[in-house]
Scaffold this active site. Structure first.
Site, PDB file in Angstrom:
ATOM      1  N   ASP A   1       0.832  -1.204   0.000  1.00 46.44           N
ATOM      2  CA  ASP A   1       0.000   0.000   0.000  1.00 46.44           C
ATOM      3  C   ASP A   1       0.868   1.255   0.000  1.00 46.44           C
ATOM      4  O   ASP A   1       1.931   1.293   0.635  1.00 46.44           O
ATOM      5  CB  ASP A   1      -0.905  -0.016   1.236  1.00 46.44           C
ATOM      6  CG  ASP A   1      -2.051   0.973   1.128  1.00 46.44           C
ATOM      7  OD1 ASP A   1      -2.283   1.507   0.019  1.00 46.44           O
ATOM      8  OD2 ASP A   1      -2.712   1.230   2.147  1.00 46.44           O
TER       9      ASP A   1
ATOM     10  N   HIS B   1       3.109   3.368  -8.965  1.00 45.50           N
ATOM     11  CA  HIS B   1       2.897   1.942  -9.234  1.00 45.50           C
ATOM     12  C   HIS B   1       4.134   1.321  -9.886  1.00 45.50           C
ATOM     13  O   HIS B   1       4.497   0.178  -9.590  1.00 45.50           O
ATOM     14  CB  HIS B   1       1.675   1.753 -10.134  1.00 45.50           C
ATOM     15  CG  HIS B   1       0.376   2.115  -9.478  1.00 45.50           C
ATOM     16  ND1 HIS B   1      -0.024   1.580  -8.271  1.00 45.50           N
ATOM     17  CD2 HIS B   1      -0.616   2.974  -9.862  1.00 45.50           C
ATOM     18  CE1 HIS B   1      -1.206   2.079  -7.943  1.00 45.50           C
ATOM     19  NE2 HIS B   1      -1.587   2.929  -8.887  1.00 45.50           N
TER      20      HIS B   1
ATOM     21  N   LEU C   1      11.116 -20.108  -4.594  1.00 45.08           N
ATOM     22  CA  LEU C   1      10.117 -19.263  -3.936  1.00 45.08           C
ATOM     23  C   LEU C   1       8.778 -19.478  -4.625  1.00 45.08           C
ATOM     24  O   LEU C   1       8.671 -19.363  -5.845  1.00 45.08           O
ATOM     25  CB  LEU C   1      10.506 -17.782  -4.015  1.00 45.08           C
ATOM     26  CG  LEU C   1       9.480 -16.791  -3.438  1.00 45.08           C
ATOM     27  CD1 LEU C   1       9.367 -16.957  -1.918  1.00 45.08           C
ATOM     28  CD2 LEU C   1       9.847 -15.347  -3.785  1.00 45.08           C
TER      29      LEU C   1
END
Length: 234
Positions: free
Chosen positions: A14, A32, A126
């Site tokens: 956020d 972004h 991962l």
């Protein structure tokens, strides 16, 4: 792995738009874009910390309410990541898995996502789970609908329903529950982020805006989790 170590990390990324405004950029997309760079770094930081599972909140069901221009630009950025950065994922052993309600996406975007999953399916260092067009309530409703269909088809019996069976109908059916949730940007709520899977998760909130998040801040969050687990075990 020790019980006081994070096995599955969830991150609510956020603060991108506020970061862009703080830096006086004309478009919030600069925030972004910077956030994507931090996200790519996060994958490497998780590998450095021996965290095998990472789930990030990339685009929520509520994000569809943003302006058409911003939504369109966000998906352009998404396509860029899944095409230009996917080679980095392969090199670093990151397996990409996208969860959420993808029905509102274009067929082209869905194919881009599924291709990223296909080309990284043999990457196991991962397990990266990207929540896209995702909302926790929406996921639970979709799971209930799927379960109800199996009941009607005679495949399931309501009396036999358990937490384990219901979990198998969720988007995350093959993934362990989230141990720690980090939310950046100062807000202190989960905002529909995997309510079923975070039932017993510890929460770490930081005022740091997502593009400014660092490996050091991740370390502080992991130290917090370990401290909490050690104290609980006393």
């Amino acid at each position: 792995m020790e019980d006081n170590k994070v096995r599955h990390l969830g991150v609510i990324m956020d603060g991108n738009r506020r970061w862009a405004r703080q830096h006086m950029f004309k478009s919030v997309m600069r925030g972004h874009e910077a956030g994507v760079d931090t996200f790519v770094d996060l994958c490497e930081w998780c590998e450095n910390a021996d965290i095998p599972y990472l789930t990030v909140y990339a685009f929520s069901t509520e994000n569809w309410k943003r302006s058409q221009e911003e939504v369109s630009d966000l998906f352009k950025l998404m396509r860029r990541f899944f095409t230009e950065e996917i080679h980095t994922c392969i090199e670093k052993g990151v397996g990409v898995h996208v969860v959420g309600n993808l029905s509102p996406l274009s067929l082209e975007d869905i194919e881009v996502v599924r291709n990223a999953e296909r080309v990284t399916q043999d990457c196991h260092k991962l397990y990266l789970q990207i929540a896209m067009s995702y909302g926790g309530r929406d996921e639970i409703i979709r799971a209930i609908q799927s379960y109800a269909s199996d009941v009607l088809a005679g495949k399931e019996k309501p009396a036999d329903l358990t937490e384990e069976i219901f979990s198998s109908y969720l988007d995350t059916k093959d993934v362990p529950d989230i141990d720690l949730v980090i939310r950046t940007g100062g807000e202190q709520r989960l905002s529909n982020f995997f309510p079923w899977q975070t039932t017993y998760a510890d929460l770490y909130f930081t005022d740091v805006l997502w593009p400014d998040f660092t490996e050091e801040e991740l370390g502080r969050a992991l130290d917090y989790y370990e401290h909490v687990k050690i104290n609980k075990g006393k």
